[in-house]
Design an enzyme around this catalytic site. Structure first.
Site, short mmCIF file in Angstrom:
data_model
loop_
_atom_site.label_atom_id
_atom_site.label_comp_id
_atom_site.label_asym_id
_atom_site.label_seq_id
_atom_site.Cartn_x
_atom_site.Cartn_y
_atom_site.Cartn_z
N ASP A 1 1.11 -9.68 2.41
CA ASP A 1 2.27 -10.04 1.61
C ASP A 1 2.15 -9.51 0.18
O ASP A 1 3.13 -9.05 -0.41
CB ASP A 1 2.44 -11.56 1.58
CG ASP A 1 2.72 -12.13 2.95
OD1 ASP A 1 3.49 -11.52 3.71
OD2 ASP A 1 2.16 -13.21 3.27
N THR B 1 0.36 -1.68 7.76
CA THR B 1 -0.87 -2.10 7.07
C THR B 1 -1.99 -2.24 8.10
O THR B 1 -1.79 -2.77 9.19
CB THR B 1 -0.65 -3.42 6.32
OG1 THR B 1 -0.14 -4.41 7.23
CG2 THR B 1 0.36 -3.23 5.19
N ARG B 2 -3.19 -1.75 7.71
CA ARG B 2 -4.30 -1.66 8.66
C ARG B 2 -5.58 -2.28 8.12
O ARG B 2 -6.68 -1.87 8.49
CB ARG B 2 -4.53 -0.19 9.04
CG ARG B 2 -3.27 0.50 9.51
CD ARG B 2 -3.47 1.98 9.78
NE ARG B 2 -4.13 2.20 11.06
CZ ARG B 2 -4.45 3.40 11.53
NH1 ARG B 2 -4.17 4.48 10.81
NH2 ARG B 2 -5.04 3.52 12.69
#
Length: 277
Positions: free
Chosen positions: A238, A204-205
């Site tokens: 999350d 994830t970025r």
């Protein structure tokens, strides 16, 4: 009822302190953040965690409205408390009182949960993640990480390799992936984590979206959102994992799983706290 997903990890009481303002208490914990997101994405989810007698009953009732909470143990003592203390200079302290949340990898998993399609190990110390993964040998597992344990990610490479090798899917953010592998680029880091044994590496970025590597690279842009709609960035990663896993447990293609994750991440940005409910 067969569950699609079981999530093991922390559920916390979060204390948010800004200069000159009253402290705010919010329900937190990465396990609850992943689980509630997956539930809102259509998955049947069980939660495995330990809380103390101080955990608010109304929060547990809120969880039980969307999750199976038979795996929530209420023990004598205190729930894990996390203090997010923001200072005038922009720095943040985040001291933690562990309470009953130690040895999370040994937490009892209800027998009724053991036929779930996927098991997700939320961020807990790597030693505890390994304990949980060994207990779930032969099951389909995923896991993610947290900056709280960055020193472990930097220094305990052999332990990290043992953890990653047992997971079908992993969800590091870009910094975590680079620190764990000592790679010079996120692409190199994803390749290394795949070589360690992770079947699917999902990096994830933030505003730059998501990079997926399963032997081939796929990039996905973040979904657009009006900056004025963003209330709280807590828990977006999350929420992404929860949405992704809801699709994955149903056998959806990777593109659909990523889309579900991005949609859930965008929604949690619009509310206070990390839970999606």
């Amino acid at each position: 009822m067969e569950l699609d997903l079981v999530v093991l990890g922390h559920v916390s009481i979060d204390h948010i302190r800004f200069p000159g303002r009253e402290e705010v208490l919010l329900p937190g914990g990465a396990a609850a953040a992943v689980a509630t997101s997956a539930a809102l994405a259509g998955a049947r989810v069980g939660l495995v965690t330990k809380v103390g007698e101080d955990f608010p009953r109304e929060w547990l009732e809120k969880l039980s409205s969307v999750l199976d909470v038979r795996g929530v143990q209420i023990l004598p003592g205190k729930t894990i408390h996390i203090y997010m203390i923001y200072h005038e200079d922009g720095s943040v302290d985040a001291p933690v009182e562990m309470g009953v949340a130690r040895n999370m990898g040994e937490t009892q998993i209800p027998e009724e949960y053991m036929e779930a399609k996927v098991f997700h190990i939320a961020p807990i110390p790597p030693e505890e993640q390994l304990k949980a993964l060994k207990r779930l040998e032969g099951k389909r597992t995923s896991l993610d990480f947290n900056p709280t344990y960055m020193a472990d990610y930097r220094e305990k490479t052999d332990l990290l390799r043992a953890v990653v090798s047992r997971a079908e899917i992993i969800f590091p953010n870009e910094r975590e992936a680079l620190v764990m592998t000592r790679a010079e680029s996120v692409e190199e880091a994803a390749r290394v984590l795949h070589e360690w044994g992770a079947g699917i590496v999902v990096v994830t970025r933030g505003e730059r979206g998501v990079l997926v590597y399963d032997g081939e690279f796929q990039e996905f842009p973040a979904l657009s959102i009006d900056p004025h709609e963003i209330v709280d960035p807590t828990g977006a990663g999350d929420a992404f994992a929860g949405g992704f896993l809801a699709g994955y447990a149903r056998g959806e293609p990777l593109e659909t799983c990523v889309k579900l994750g991005l949609e859930r991440a965008r929604e949690v940005l619009k509310k206070k706290g990390s839970w999606s409910i």
